[in-house]
Design a protein around this motif. Sequence first.
Motif, short mmCIF file in Angstrom:
data_model
loop_
_atom_site.label_atom_id
_atom_site.label_comp_id
_atom_site.label_asym_id
_atom_site.label_seq_id
_atom_site.Cartn_x
_atom_site.Cartn_y
_atom_site.Cartn_z
N ASN A 14 34.25 -2.37 5.32
CA ASN A 14 33.28 -2.86 6.35
C ASN A 14 34.43 -3.74 7.23
O ASN A 14 34.14 -3.82 8.63
CB ASN A 14 32.32 -3.52 5.92
N LYS A 17 36.92 -1.74 9.29
CA LYS A 17 36.40 -1.29 10.57
C LYS A 17 36.74 -2.06 11.68
O LYS A 17 37.00 -1.53 12.77
CB LYS A 17 34.93 -1.10 10.41
N GLU A 68 27.42 -7.77 10.27
CA GLU A 68 27.03 -6.27 10.35
C GLU A 68 28.31 -5.51 10.96
O GLU A 68 28.37 -5.78 12.18
CB GLU A 68 25.83 -5.83 10.78
N SER A 69 28.98 -4.80 10.31
CA SER A 69 30.51 -4.28 10.59
C SER A 69 30.27 -3.19 11.84
O SER A 69 31.18 -3.54 12.88
CB SER A 69 31.01 -3.33 9.77
N ASN A 70 29.34 -2.54 11.93
CA ASN A 70 29.10 -1.69 13.08
C ASN A 70 28.43 -2.16 14.11
O ASN A 70 29.13 -1.98 15.24
CB ASN A 70 28.08 -0.44 12.64
N PHE A 98 24.79 5.38 11.45
CA PHE A 98 23.83 5.32 10.87
C PHE A 98 23.84 5.92 9.59
O PHE A 98 23.61 5.64 8.49
CB PHE A 98 22.45 5.67 11.40
N GLU A 100 26.68 6.81 8.03
CA GLU A 100 27.73 6.11 7.41
C GLU A 100 27.01 5.02 6.54
O GLU A 100 27.36 4.61 5.43
CB GLU A 100 28.76 5.59 8.29
N GLN A 101 26.28 4.12 7.23
CA GLN A 101 25.73 3.13 6.21
C GLN A 101 24.48 3.35 5.69
O GLN A 101 24.34 2.74 4.55
CB GLN A 101 24.92 2.03 7.39
N ASN A 102 23.89 4.57 5.70
CA ASN A 102 22.75 5.05 4.80
C ASN A 102 23.22 6.03 3.75
O ASN A 102 22.51 5.88 2.57
CB ASN A 102 21.44 5.62 5.75
N GLU A 105 28.37 4.98 2.82
CA GLU A 105 28.70 3.57 2.19
C GLU A 105 28.17 3.49 1.03
O GLU A 105 28.55 2.83 -0.14
CB GLU A 105 28.60 2.74 3.31
N ALA A 166 34.12 4.19 11.93
CA ALA A 166 33.03 3.67 10.82
C ALA A 166 33.21 4.67 9.58
O ALA A 166 33.37 4.02 8.27
CB ALA A 166 31.78 3.74 11.29
N TYR A 170 35.74 4.09 4.61
CA TYR A 170 35.59 4.03 3.16
C TYR A 170 35.76 5.51 2.72
O TYR A 170 36.29 5.78 1.66
CB TYR A 170 34.20 3.64 2.79
#
Length: 204
Positions: A14, A17, A68-70, A98, A100-102, A105, A166, A170
């Motif tokens: 994160n 990025k 928050e990275s994004n 979204f 990527e985060q949900n 990641e 993003a 990972y």
Amino acid sequence: MSDPILHEDPRSGNCYKIKLTAALLGLPLATRQYDILAGETRTLEFLANVNPNGRIPVLEIEDRFLPESNAACWYLAGDSALIPRDRFAQAEMLRWMFFEQNSHEPNIATLRFWLHFVGEAQLSPQQKAQMMAKRIAGCDALASMDRHLAKHAWFVGGAVSLADIALFAYTHTAEEGGFGLGDYPSIGAWLDRMRDLPGFIPMQ
């Protein structure tokens, strides 16, 4: 105006990025490093002055702090080509960020952290019980990406965007979490395209 400061642990995707976004845009970025395994983001000083949630990355801009990275990537990208101009393409980019985060990641990055940094023998019974579900969900996320990349060079439109940055962070370290990237040839070709971008920097 002083350069933005990234509060980071260089082992974190994160955090990477944000550094990759800045590098591709040729933007200066200072860093301040913390060891999350040593609890350095949980100190009273960090909680009071950087992020009360005790998490990194945090992008410091003048006297303001953006976690928050994004969100930090979005701030740095501004009006650059990393954000498509077309409104629908912007929404598609956000859709993948979204995702990527949900879907990505929480599974791929979590298994990397547990296995590569903590060590399986040190995991709690609750963490061990989650491993199979996270592996299945992580493979599903990689398969979704691979299907998309079989038809598209990039995640949105015809050029790299924040969606690619993003997801790269990972994905390219997924094998540290036990995921076999050789099973996803379109992802492999995309990873090579990312590494060939002018200004690309590797993760430390």
